[in-house]
Design a protein around this motif. Structure first.
Motif, PDB file in Angstrom:
ATOM      1  N   ASN A  70       0.836  -1.186   0.000  1.00  0.00           N
ATOM      2  CA  ASN A  70       0.000   0.000   0.000  1.00  0.00           C
ATOM      3  C   ASN A  70       0.880   1.248   0.000  1.00  0.00           C
ATOM      4  O   ASN A  70       1.899   1.290   0.687  1.00  0.00           O
ATOM      5  CB  ASN A  70      -0.916   0.032   1.232  1.00  0.00           C
ATOM      6  CG  ASN A  70      -1.980  -1.044   1.179  1.00  0.00           C
ATOM      7  OD1 ASN A  70      -2.620  -1.235   0.154  1.00  0.00           O
ATOM      8  ND2 ASN A  70      -2.162  -1.759   2.278  1.00  0.00           N
ATOM      9  N   GLN A  81      -6.024  11.726  -1.669  1.00  0.00           N
ATOM     10  CA  GLN A  81      -5.447  10.414  -1.366  1.00  0.00           C
ATOM     11  C   GLN A  81      -6.071   9.282  -2.188  1.00  0.00           C
ATOM     12  O   GLN A  81      -5.371   8.384  -2.665  1.00  0.00           O
ATOM     13  CB  GLN A  81      -5.564  10.126   0.134  1.00  0.00           C
ATOM     14  CG  GLN A  81      -4.616  10.954   0.978  1.00  0.00           C
ATOM     15  CD  GLN A  81      -4.700  10.607   2.453  1.00  0.00           C
ATOM     16  OE1 GLN A  81      -5.434   9.698   2.865  1.00  0.00           O
ATOM     17  NE2 GLN A  81      -3.946  11.333   3.274  1.00  0.00           N
ATOM     18  N   ASP A  85      -4.097   6.831  -4.777  1.00  0.00           N
ATOM     19  CA  ASP A  85      -4.113   5.377  -4.646  1.00  0.00           C
ATOM     20  C   ASP A  85      -4.463   4.723  -5.974  1.00  0.00           C
ATOM     21  O   ASP A  85      -3.858   3.717  -6.360  1.00  0.00           O
ATOM     22  CB  ASP A  85      -5.118   4.950  -3.574  1.00  0.00           C
ATOM     23  CG  ASP A  85      -5.045   3.461  -3.295  1.00  0.00           C
ATOM     24  OD1 ASP A  85      -4.030   3.020  -2.703  1.00  0.00           O
ATOM     25  OD2 ASP A  85      -5.982   2.724  -3.671  1.00  0.00           O
ATOM     26  N   TYR A  88      -1.425   4.835  -8.082  1.00  0.00           N
ATOM     27  CA  TYR A  88      -0.448   3.850  -7.614  1.00  0.00           C
ATOM     28  C   TYR A  88      -0.773   2.473  -8.189  1.00  0.00           C
ATOM     29  O   TYR A  88       0.118   1.756  -8.669  1.00  0.00           O
ATOM     30  CB  TYR A  88      -0.474   3.817  -6.084  1.00  0.00           C
ATOM     31  CG  TYR A  88       0.478   2.836  -5.448  1.00  0.00           C
ATOM     32  CD1 TYR A  88       1.813   3.166  -5.236  1.00  0.00           C
ATOM     33  CD2 TYR A  88       0.035   1.584  -5.027  1.00  0.00           C
ATOM     34  CE1 TYR A  88       2.686   2.270  -4.629  1.00  0.00           C
ATOM     35  CE2 TYR A  88       0.899   0.686  -4.418  1.00  0.00           C
ATOM     36  CZ  TYR A  88       2.215   1.032  -4.228  1.00  0.00           C
ATOM     37  OH  TYR A  88       3.076   0.133  -3.627  1.00  0.00           O
TER      38      TYR A  88
END
Length: 218
Positions: A70, A81, A85, A88
């Motif tokens: 994570n 955020q 994510d 990512y």
């Protein structure tokens, strides 16, 4: 090995990261097959399928590490955020796509030999995974759709937040494929494993032919 490689990388990250061919030459020499590594590598040297298979594995391992971890988003503003994510995870899919591309091209080198691969390289100098995977048997419509979606991640979705003006509809294509085929992470990992494991079939065939891409046409 891990501690040694980390220390070597820390001392000279740029040089270490570009030393795969030299390390391979040292390994071949140690095994009794002298290889030249005191002079700059040629294009033919760098088309050694072992190097390409190794690169594919390195990319797959990198993808696995990203998928299984994570991101640290503490320094990002809370409203951003969730977006970060998603980005990512997109990087993980980009790495999966790259690992498939390199694996497929390594199989082409094994099948045709370095010299013939160089002749056709201009025609396959792209990231379109569905096209590159045409020789993989029994790919379903869903498999091909997943490869097409991963291609988007390789070209842009794993690197940029938008595809650019000429590819403005690519984002919708990703959503369309996802919804139509109900693609899960397991589906992606399954087709990836199938494609990459096909190298065993190619290696078996080249052994039967009495040759391999690393020595063919040398």
């Amino acid at each position: 090995m891990d501690d040694i490689s980390i220390n070597d990388f820390a001392r000279d990250p740029l040089g270490y990261g570009a030393s795969a061919h030299r390390k391979w030459c040292l390994a071949k020499t140690a095994a009794g097959f002298p290889a030249e590594f005191s002079t700059p590598a040629t294009t033919e040297d760098l088309k050694d399928p072992i190097l390409w298979l190794s690169q594919a594995h390195a990319l797959a391992e990198s993808a696995k590490n990203v998928i299984m971890s994570n991101p640290n988003l503490v320094k990002m503003p809370v409203p951003i955020q969730a977006s970060c994510d998603c980005q990512y995870r997109a990087i993980a899919l980009m790495l999966v796509g790259y690992s498939l591309e390199i694996s497929l091209k390594s199989m082409m080198i094994l099948e045709t030999g370095i010299e013939d691969f160089l002749k056709q390289e201009k025609q396959i100098k792209h990231h379109r995974l569905e096209e590159l995977a045409q020789f993989i048997p029994n790919l379903s419509k869903k498999d091909k759709a997943i490869l097409r979606a991963l291609t988007h991640y390789v070209y842009w979705a794993g690197r940029y937040p938008d595809p650019g003006l000429k590819r403005v509809h690519d984002l919708e294509d990703i959503f369309s494929i996802s919804e139509k085929h109900q693609v899960t992470l397991q589906d992606i990992l399954t087709i990836s494993a199938r494609v990459m494991s096909h190298v065993d079939v190619v290696l078996t065939q080249t052994e039967k032919d009495g040759d391999t891409g690393s020595v063919k046409n040398s």
